[in-house]
Design a protein around this motif. Sequence first.
Motif, PDB file in Angstrom:
ATOM      1  N   GLU A  59       0.844  -1.201   0.000  1.00 42.65           N
ATOM      2  CA  GLU A  59       0.000   0.000   0.000  1.00 42.65           C
ATOM      3  C   GLU A  59       0.878   1.250   0.000  1.00 42.65           C
ATOM      4  O   GLU A  59       1.122   1.843   1.051  1.00 42.65           O
ATOM      5  CB  GLU A  59      -0.914   0.024   1.227  1.00 42.65           C
TER       6      GLU A  59
ATOM      7  N   TYR B 235      -2.404   8.587   5.605  1.00 38.49           N
ATOM      8  CA  TYR B 235      -2.584   8.169   4.214  1.00 38.49           C
ATOM      9  C   TYR B 235      -2.288   9.326   3.279  1.00 38.49           C
ATOM     10  O   TYR B 235      -2.489  10.489   3.624  1.00 38.49           O
ATOM     11  CB  TYR B 235      -4.020   7.669   3.994  1.00 38.49           C
TER      12      TYR B 235
ATOM     13  N   PHE C  78      -6.692   5.694   1.784  1.00 39.57           N
ATOM     14  CA  PHE C  78      -7.382   5.137   2.948  1.00 39.57           C
ATOM     15  C   PHE C  78      -8.423   4.119   2.493  1.00 39.57           C
ATOM     16  O   PHE C  78      -8.532   3.034   3.056  1.00 39.57           O
ATOM     17  CB  PHE C  78      -8.058   6.230   3.780  1.00 39.57           C
ATOM     18  N   GLU C  79      -9.166   4.449   1.477  1.00 44.53           N
ATOM     19  CA  GLU C  79     -10.174   3.529   0.946  1.00 44.53           C
ATOM     20  C   GLU C  79      -9.534   2.218   0.499  1.00 44.53           C
ATOM     21  O   GLU C  79     -10.044   1.136   0.766  1.00 44.53           O
ATOM     22  CB  GLU C  79     -10.933   4.189  -0.211  1.00 44.53           C
ATOM     23  N   GLU C  80      -8.396   2.317  -0.155  1.00 44.78           N
ATOM     24  CA  GLU C  80      -7.672   1.122  -0.586  1.00 44.78           C
ATOM     25  C   GLU C  80      -7.228   0.292   0.622  1.00 44.78           C
ATOM     26  O   GLU C  80      -7.329  -0.933   0.619  1.00 44.78           O
ATOM     27  CB  GLU C  80      -6.461   1.511  -1.438  1.00 44.78           C
ATOM     28  N   HIS C  81      -6.765   0.975   1.670  1.00 41.26           N
ATOM     29  CA  HIS C  81      -6.336   0.275   2.881  1.00 41.26           C
ATOM     30  C   HIS C  81      -7.482  -0.524   3.503  1.00 41.26           C
ATOM     31  O   HIS C  81      -7.283  -1.647   3.964  1.00 41.26           O
ATOM     32  CB  HIS C  81      -5.781   1.275   3.901  1.00 41.26           C
ATOM     33  N   THR C  82      -8.685   0.035   3.479  1.00 36.17           N
ATOM     34  CA  THR C  82      -9.819  -0.663   4.105  1.00 36.17           C
ATOM     35  C   THR C  82     -10.194  -1.949   3.376  1.00 36.17           C
ATOM     36  O   THR C  82     -10.931  -2.767   3.927  1.00 36.17           O
ATOM     37  CB  THR C  82     -11.065   0.243   4.191  1.00 36.17           C
ATOM     38  N   LYS C  83      -9.664  -2.135   2.186  1.00 33.09           N
ATOM     39  CA  LYS C  83      -9.958  -3.345   1.415  1.00 33.09           C
ATOM     40  C   LYS C  83      -8.943  -4.461   1.654  1.00 33.09           C
ATOM     41  O   LYS C  83      -9.125  -5.564   1.147  1.00 33.09           O
ATOM     42  CB  LYS C  83     -10.002  -3.010  -0.075  1.00 33.09           C
TER      43      LYS C  83
ATOM     44  N   PRO D  69      -7.556  10.427   0.512  1.00 38.86           N
ATOM     45  CA  PRO D  69      -8.719   9.597   0.837  1.00 38.86           C
ATOM     46  C   PRO D  69      -8.781   8.295   0.044  1.00 38.86           C
ATOM     47  O   PRO D  69      -9.223   7.268   0.563  1.00 38.86           O
ATOM     48  CB  PRO D  69      -9.913  10.500   0.512  1.00 38.86           C
ATOM     49  N   ASP D  70      -8.318   8.313  -1.199  1.00 36.09           N
ATOM     50  CA  ASP D  70      -8.316   7.077  -1.994  1.00 36.09           C
ATOM     51  C   ASP D  70      -7.383   6.026  -1.396  1.00 36.09           C
ATOM     52  O   ASP D  70      -7.687   4.833  -1.407  1.00 36.09           O
ATOM     53  CB  ASP D  70      -7.914   7.364  -3.442  1.00 36.09           C
TER      54      ASP D  70
END
Length: 95
Positions: free
Chosen positions: A26, A50, A56-61, A53-54
């Motif tokens: 990541e 991060y 962070f969104e990638e991290h949540t996956k 925001p993108d």
Amino acid sequence: FVVKAGKRDEFLELLRWDARVARDSEPGTLRLDVWEVEAEPDVVYVYEVYKDPDAFEEHTKNAPVQKFTEIMSSVVEGWTMVVPFGESVTSNADE
């Protein structure tokens, strides 16, 4: 995070895995630090930064976050967001 009795090692291992995944795959996760304070044996602090925001969104996956979502109620008593999401205005990492 306030960790349930007997779940600290499990929770820390999950966070170590999460940090390894973030480091290795990541590039938008700039920091994922896990802190302990001796005076608070049932508390674990997590500091995350991060790129945007993108990221962070990638991290949540990632797999560790998905696993955490599944087991959170069995491992954590509760949690508090100390510093809310926000935008950096300056940093020693800035060029």
